[in-house]
Scaffold this active site. Structure first.
Site, short mmCIF file in Angstrom:
data_model
loop_
_atom_site.label_atom_id
_atom_site.label_comp_id
_atom_site.label_asym_id
_atom_site.label_seq_id
_atom_site.Cartn_x
_atom_site.Cartn_y
_atom_site.Cartn_z
N CYS A 89 2.77 102.22 113.97
CA CYS A 89 3.63 100.74 113.72
C CYS A 89 5.07 100.94 113.89
O CYS A 89 5.72 101.60 113.28
CB CYS A 89 3.12 100.75 112.08
SG CYS A 89 4.28 99.38 111.71
N CYS A 122 7.23 100.08 110.90
CA CYS A 122 7.08 101.25 110.10
C CYS A 122 8.01 102.23 110.18
O CYS A 122 8.60 102.90 109.27
CB CYS A 122 5.79 101.70 109.87
SG CYS A 122 4.44 100.52 109.35
#
Length: 107
Positions: free
Chosen positions: A32, A35
């Protein structure tokens, strides 16, 4: 960073939730992009606020049961727990001042 952020699993989640301090859980995954953007910010906050909160990470790929239990639909999701109960939730990457402000207003 001098403090290691614990990685949560089904085996240790309840133990971390018993912390006397509020617990900020970063639900994330290695693939991600947002992230990865948020991760260093979370690490800075963990270090700077270590006297006031506990910070932990939960890899949603490895812990799908926890992600489902806490209704994590998008990542990154940051959930602040106090006394084991959710008090705040943010979704998506954000600048450090915004994250700190969100934590501060829920302490």
């Amino acid at each position: 960073m001098s403090k290691t952020i614990p990685e949560l699993t089904l085996d240790n989640f309840d133990l971390v939730m018993q912390s006397k301090l509020p617990v900020l859980v970063d639900f994330w995954a290695p693939w991600c992009g947002p992230c990865r953007t948020l991760s260093p910010i979370v690490e800075q906050v963990a270090e700077e606020m270590s006297e006031r909160i506990t910070v932990a990470k939960c890899n949603v790929d490895e812990n799908q049961d926890l992600a489902m239990k806490y209704g994590v639909m998008s990542i990154p999701t940051l959930v602040l727990f106090r006394d084991g109960a959710e008090v705040s939730r943010t979704v998506g990457a954000m600048p450090k001042p915004k994250l700190v402000a969100e934590i501060e207003k829920n302490l």
